[in-house]
Design a protein around this motif. Structure first.
Motif, PDB file in Angstrom:
ATOM      1  N   ALA A   1      -1.831   4.431  -5.235  1.00 40.71           N
ATOM      2  CA  ALA A   1      -2.821   3.383  -5.491  1.00 40.71           C
ATOM      3  C   ALA A   1      -2.378   2.064  -4.879  1.00 40.71           C
ATOM      4  O   ALA A   1      -3.179   1.337  -4.285  1.00 40.71           O
ATOM      5  CB  ALA A   1      -3.045   3.232  -6.988  1.00 40.71           C
ATOM      6  N   PHE A   2      -1.097   1.754  -4.993  1.00 37.21           N
ATOM      7  CA  PHE A   2      -0.558   0.529  -4.406  1.00 37.21           C
ATOM      8  C   PHE A   2      -0.686   0.561  -2.882  1.00 37.21           C
ATOM      9  O   PHE A   2      -1.143  -0.401  -2.265  1.00 37.21           O
ATOM     10  CB  PHE A   2       0.903   0.359  -4.816  1.00 37.21           C
ATOM     11  CG  PHE A   2       1.555  -0.851  -4.234  1.00 37.21           C
ATOM     12  CD1 PHE A   2       1.393  -2.089  -4.834  1.00 37.21           C
ATOM     13  CD2 PHE A   2       2.310  -0.755  -3.085  1.00 37.21           C
ATOM     14  CE1 PHE A   2       1.985  -3.213  -4.283  1.00 37.21           C
ATOM     15  CE2 PHE A   2       2.907  -1.869  -2.529  1.00 37.21           C
ATOM     16  CZ  PHE A   2       2.739  -3.110  -3.134  1.00 37.21           C
ATOM     17  N   LYS A   3      -0.317   1.681  -2.285  1.00 41.95           N
ATOM     18  CA  LYS A   3      -0.331   1.810  -0.823  1.00 41.95           C
ATOM     19  C   LYS A   3      -1.730   1.598  -0.256  1.00 41.95           C
ATOM     20  O   LYS A   3      -1.895   0.945   0.770  1.00 41.95           O
ATOM     21  CB  LYS A   3       0.179   3.203  -0.436  1.00 41.95           C
ATOM     22  CG  LYS A   3       0.154   3.491   1.050  1.00 41.95           C
ATOM     23  CD  LYS A   3       0.675   4.887   1.337  1.00 41.95           C
ATOM     24  CE  LYS A   3       0.659   5.216   2.813  1.00 41.95           C
ATOM     25  NZ  LYS A   3       1.190   6.565   3.064  1.00 41.95           N
ATOM     26  N   TYR A   4      -2.750   2.131  -0.924  1.00 47.79           N
ATOM     27  CA  TYR A   4      -4.112   2.078  -0.403  1.00 47.79           C
ATOM     28  C   TYR A   4      -4.988   1.037  -1.107  1.00 47.79           C
ATOM     29  O   TYR A   4      -6.203   1.065  -0.965  1.00 47.79           O
ATOM     30  CB  TYR A   4      -4.758   3.460  -0.483  1.00 47.79           C
ATOM     31  CG  TYR A   4      -4.115   4.428   0.482  1.00 47.79           C
ATOM     32  CD1 TYR A   4      -4.353   4.333   1.846  1.00 47.79           C
ATOM     33  CD2 TYR A   4      -3.249   5.401   0.026  1.00 47.79           C
ATOM     34  CE1 TYR A   4      -3.749   5.212   2.738  1.00 47.79           C
ATOM     35  CE2 TYR A   4      -2.639   6.283   0.915  1.00 47.79           C
ATOM     36  CZ  TYR A   4      -2.900   6.175   2.253  1.00 47.79           C
ATOM     37  OH  TYR A   4      -2.301   7.042   3.143  1.00 47.79           O
ATOM     38  N   ASN A   5      -4.361   0.151  -1.866  1.00 44.24           N
ATOM     39  CA  ASN A   5      -5.103  -0.899  -2.581  1.00 44.24           C
ATOM     40  C   ASN A   5      -6.217  -0.338  -3.459  1.00 44.24           C
ATOM     41  O   ASN A   5      -7.316  -0.868  -3.509  1.00 44.24           O
ATOM     42  CB  ASN A   5      -5.682  -1.929  -1.603  1.00 44.24           C
ATOM     43  CG  ASN A   5      -4.597  -2.685  -0.889  1.00 44.24           C
ATOM     44  OD1 ASN A   5      -3.635  -3.131  -1.502  1.00 44.24           O
ATOM     45  ND2 ASN A   5      -4.735  -2.817   0.417  1.00 44.24           N
ATOM     46  N   ILE A   6      -5.926   0.750  -4.126  1.00 46.61           N
ATOM     47  CA  ILE A   6      -6.881   1.334  -5.060  1.00 46.61           C
ATOM     48  C   ILE A   6      -6.823   0.516  -6.343  1.00 46.61           C
ATOM     49  O   ILE A   6      -5.753   0.310  -6.907  1.00 46.61           O
ATOM     50  CB  ILE A   6      -6.547   2.817  -5.334  1.00 46.61           C
ATOM     51  CG1 ILE A   6      -6.678   3.611  -4.031  1.00 46.61           C
ATOM     52  CG2 ILE A   6      -7.454   3.375  -6.411  1.00 46.61           C
ATOM     53  CD1 ILE A   6      -6.159   5.037  -4.125  1.00 46.61           C
ATOM     54  N   GLU A   7      -7.963   0.034  -6.789  1.00 49.50           N
ATOM     55  CA  GLU A   7      -7.986  -0.889  -7.910  1.00 49.50           C
ATOM     56  C   GLU A   7      -8.077  -0.220  -9.269  1.00 49.50           C
ATOM     57  O   GLU A   7      -7.920  -0.876 -10.286  1.00 49.50           O
ATOM     58  CB  GLU A   7      -9.171  -1.842  -7.764  1.00 49.50           C
ATOM     59  CG  GLU A   7      -9.065  -2.740  -6.556  1.00 49.50           C
ATOM     60  CD  GLU A   7     -10.248  -3.675  -6.453  1.00 49.50           C
ATOM     61  OE1 GLU A   7     -10.959  -3.853  -7.452  1.00 49.50           O
ATOM     62  OE2 GLU A   7     -10.460  -4.216  -5.371  1.00 49.50           O
ATOM     63  N   GLY A   8      -8.370   1.050  -9.322  1.00 50.62           N
ATOM     64  CA  GLY A   8      -8.541   1.672 -10.623  1.00 50.62           C
ATOM     65  C   GLY A   8      -8.088   3.109 -10.626  1.00 50.62           C
ATOM     66  O   GLY A   8      -8.000   3.755  -9.592  1.00 50.62           O
TER      67      GLY A   8
END
Length: 145
Positions: A27-34
């Motif tokens: 999630a951090f790597k791909y800027n996933i917000e949720g």
């Protein structure tokens, strides 16, 4: 916002428990917000048979009752998910600190980010919870400098 369904449990030995923390690095790597879990309150899957409580659907169970039914215990799934959230927060703090210095995340960290395999499966680079803890401790040491 991006939400995905997480079906990862510790239902077999081919999927290491450490993967539960790996989703937050992804999630951090791909800027996933949720992050969406399909079921959080799963005590309804626990049944009483032959004088014991049984987990009838272990994939999504976050907590377990003891044999008396009077005490509830967190599952490893819940503990590892909480650790993953903390890992995510450490990463955000570290990235922010580095950006203030005009620096980027170092390769010793970015090399640990999950990737996608040829068929779209997630390839995790950290196999054990101990390795996760070592990585987080290194980030914490870097933050304290």
């Amino acid at each position: 916002r991006v939400w995905f369904y997480n079906t990862v449990g510790m239902r077999n030995f081919r999927r290491p428990a450490a993967d539960l923390r790996g989703y937050y690095l992804l999630a951090f790597k791909y800027n996933i917000e949720g992050l969406l879990y399909s079921a959080i309150n799963c005590l309804n899957y626990i049944s009483y048979k032959d004088g014991y409580y049984h987990n009838d659907y272990p994939n999504h169970t976050w907590m377990y009752a003891d044999n008396s039914g009077k005490q509830i215990f967190d599952s490893w799934r819940q503990h590892l998910t909480a650790d993953g959230l903390d890992d995510f927060d450490y990463l955000k703090l570290y990235k922010s600190a580095l950006e203030k210095q005009g620096r980027k995340l170092p390769s010793w960290l970015t090399d640990k980010f999950p990737s996608f395999g040829k068929s779209g499966e997630i390839v995790f680079k950290i196999d054990t919870v101990a390795d996760w803890n070592t990585l987080r401790e290194r980030i914490a040491r870097e933050l304290s400098k």
